[in-house]
Design an enzyme around this catalytic site. Structure first.
Site, PDB file in Angstrom:
ATOM      1  N   LYS A 165      20.641  24.177  21.082  1.00  0.00           N
ATOM      2  CA  LYS A 165      19.760  24.926  21.875  1.00  0.00           C
ATOM      3  C   LYS A 165      19.401  25.003  23.116  1.00  0.00           C
ATOM      4  O   LYS A 165      18.506  23.885  23.123  1.00  0.00           O
ATOM      5  CB  LYS A 165      18.397  24.546  20.713  1.00  0.00           C
ATOM      6  CG  LYS A 165      17.702  26.035  20.153  1.00  0.00           C
ATOM      7  CD  LYS A 165      16.647  26.913  21.125  1.00  0.00           C
ATOM      8  CE  LYS A 165      15.487  25.163  21.902  1.00  0.00           C
ATOM      9  NZ  LYS A 165      14.705  25.709  23.193  1.00  0.00           N
ATOM     10  N   GLU A 190      15.630  11.462  24.755  1.00  0.00           N
ATOM     11  CA  GLU A 190      14.897  10.949  26.058  1.00  0.00           C
ATOM     12  C   GLU A 190      14.074  11.790  27.053  1.00  0.00           C
ATOM     13  O   GLU A 190      14.247  12.876  26.671  1.00  0.00           O
ATOM     14  CB  GLU A 190      16.663  11.595  26.912  1.00  0.00           C
ATOM     15  CG  GLU A 190      16.951  10.347  28.178  1.00  0.00           C
ATOM     16  CD  GLU A 190      16.300  11.701  29.270  1.00  0.00           C
ATOM     17  OE1 GLU A 190      14.618  11.069  29.301  1.00  0.00           O
ATOM     18  OE2 GLU A 190      17.076  12.648  29.883  1.00  0.00           O
ATOM     19  N   GLU A 248       2.625  11.863  33.570  1.00  0.00           N
ATOM     20  CA  GLU A 248       4.394  12.921  34.177  1.00  0.00           C
ATOM     21  C   GLU A 248       3.723  14.712  34.442  1.00  0.00           C
ATOM     22  O   GLU A 248       3.234  14.876  33.562  1.00  0.00           O
ATOM     23  CB  GLU A 248       4.957  12.482  32.378  1.00  0.00           C
ATOM     24  CG  GLU A 248       6.764  13.824  33.400  1.00  0.00           C
ATOM     25  CD  GLU A 248       7.655  13.605  32.554  1.00  0.00           C
ATOM     26  OE1 GLU A 248       8.613  12.741  33.141  1.00  0.00           O
ATOM     27  OE2 GLU A 248       7.279  14.168  30.988  1.00  0.00           O
TER      28      GLU A 248
END
Length: 498
Positions: free
Chosen positions: A194, A270, A401
């Site tokens: 996907k 990850e 982030e």
């Protein structure tokens, strides 16, 4: 490896006008529209123009793709080939990716805004290199023959798990897809991929090329769709034995819950990063360190999970070093992604651009923006490379982030302080350190909490070395021979002495 034509010898704008994108799901070797007939738009972030309306796959489409992958696994058209045979096909796949380099690079640039220089010279060769690496090592992963006390024989083999679901991000749509798909296929699994809704076009074309390479229909399926529908359905599917994901930590946690709610499938994550880059006063080449500091945060528009987004500089060289970084940052001012001279391109969407600009506004209250900080132009999603100094350790820009071209800078006095600042984060994906002291370099490799520690460079990786992190950055490394371990299980055959 194929030598690609020179980047500047190609009229990229003319090629872009001619390209036709694949827009349906690729399932069981065939183009398949969404069961619902629904589509979503893929937008060129450099022009705001709609490139294509792509099939908005949902749970029904995921069911179809997983069923095709399950049939392909069970009948052995791929899983029962020898590892050497699978490897040969993957090497041929790598060759064809390079053969179609212009087309694939254009699709990447058009869908996510990456500079054509990076798409053509980095992304496409990188994806081909990963498939070639796993093609070459497919038949070199040994089993075991452990000793047994009574003279019986115990054979221990790595066997494929079955159907692997892969969900990948938009920032490296070909490369990271290769990181997931190549080792899973090398091990004998079948795959349902996907891609991110922002960047499905390159992955769809890659799936078609896979069949041309000799990967049987149903072995590699690509199903575009939204994360909340197609991604969730893949995570919850009871006939997916393993799910591998790259993306945000927030979404990674959802896949862990999907596994718990369904069949306890293995999940490999990850996720995010807030990587530190430490520059000590004994750095041998300040100019090189400043250049790489810019590359580590402004390359690919800063849209890199392992971007060196926190720059920690020893106080005695802080002002000099920041001045060099500001000077070199100008080289990363974005331009037309189709222009070979552009070093960076557009941010992926206007929504993401606004999010990054919002972080900069927070930075103005916490520190000083010494360069950049603004959108460029009224069309497209372009942003200036941005450097912020004088930030306290708990500043939002220093801790969260951002996933954009924003460099947060802080000073330190001692090595212990530098390590404490670097490790003051829930993430642990990557870190860099610049020093001419070998003993210090070894201490940094031991003390920095990161899956990869780069010394006198930034964000170093290769197909032969593991890439993954600790903490909120996830677990289970991509790349290297070790990645095959994620997609296999140990199977013991015990033969008793007669």
């Amino acid at each position: 490896m194929t030598d690609l034509p020179d980047l500047t010898s190609i009229d990229w704008s003319a090629r872009a006008a001619e390209i036709t994108a694949c827009t349906d799901a690729f399932v069981d070797g065939q183009w398949t529209p969404a069961h619902s007939g629904a589509t979503f738009d893929v937008v060129n972030p450099a022009t705001d123009a709609v490139i294509a309306a792509v099939a908005a796959s949902d749970a029904d489409d995921i069911d179809t793709a997983v069923a095709a992958a399950r049939r392909a696994f069970d009948d052995g058209r791929w899983s029962r080939l020898s590892a050497a045979e699978r490897g040969s096909v993957l090497i041929r796949f790598a060759d064809l990716i390079e053969l179609h380099a212009e087309e694939l690079a254009l699709l990447v640039t058009l869908e996510m805004g990456k500079a054509i220089r990076d798409s053509y010279e980095v992304e496409v060769p990188g994806a081909a290199g990963v498939f070639r690496f796993y093609g070459e090592v497919a038949d070199k992963v040994p089993g075991e023959l452990p000793p047994t006390a009574d003279g019986s024989v115990a054979m221990v083999r790595r066997v494929p798990l079955g159907v692997v679901g892969a969900v990948v991000p938009w920032n490296f749509p070909l490369d990271i897809a290769a990181w997931k798909v190549a080792p899973a296929l090398a091990a004998g699994n079948t795959v349902v991929l996907k891609p991110a809704e922002e960047s499905p076009l390159s992955a769809l074309r890659m799936a078609e090329i896979a069949v041309e390479a000799g990967i049987p229909p149903g072995v590699f399926n690509v199903v575009p769709g939204l994360g909340a529908t197609a991604g969730r359905a893949l995570g919850l599917h009871p006939d997916v034995q393993c799910l591998t994901f790259t993306g945000s930590t927030e979404v990674g946690k959802k896949f862990l819950s999907y596994s718990a709610e369904s069949n306890m499938k293995q999940v490999w994550l990850e996720c995010g990063g807030k990587s530190p880059n430490l520059v000590f006063a004994d750095c041998a080449d300040i100019d090189a360190a400043a250049e790489m500091a810019c590359f580590g945060i402004f390359g690919n528009q800063g849209e890199v999970c392992s971007a060196n987004s926190r720059l920690l500089v020893q106080r005695e060289i802080h002002d000099e070093f920041v001045a060099k970084v500001v000077d070199k940052a100008a080289a990363y001012r974005p331009g037309d992604p189709l222009d070979p001279a552009s070093t960076t391109g557009a941010m992926v969407t206007r929504k993401h651009l606004d999010l990054v600009l919002g972080f900069v506004e927070k930075a103005r209250g916490d520190g000083t923006v010494v360069t950049g900080g603004s959108r460029i132009g009224d069309t497209g999603c372009f942003m200036e490379p941005t450097v912020v100094v004088d930030l306290p350790p708990d500043s939002t820009v220093m801790t969260e982030e951002i996933f954009g071209p924003v460099l947060a800078v802080a000073a330190f006095d001692t090595e212990d302080e530098a390590v404490a600042l670097a490790n003051d984060t829930p993430y642990g994906l990557a870190a860099s350190a610049w020093t001419s002291d070998l003993n210090r370099a070894m201490r940094m490799s031991e003390q920095l909490h990161a899956g990869t520690v780069s010394i006198n460079t930034v964000d170093a990786l290769s197909p032969g070395t593991p890439f993954g992190g600790f903490g909120a950055s996830g677990f289970g490394s991509d790349l290297s021979v070790h990645a095959i371990e994620k997609f296999t299980g140990w199977k013991t055959t015990w033969i008793a002495r007669g």
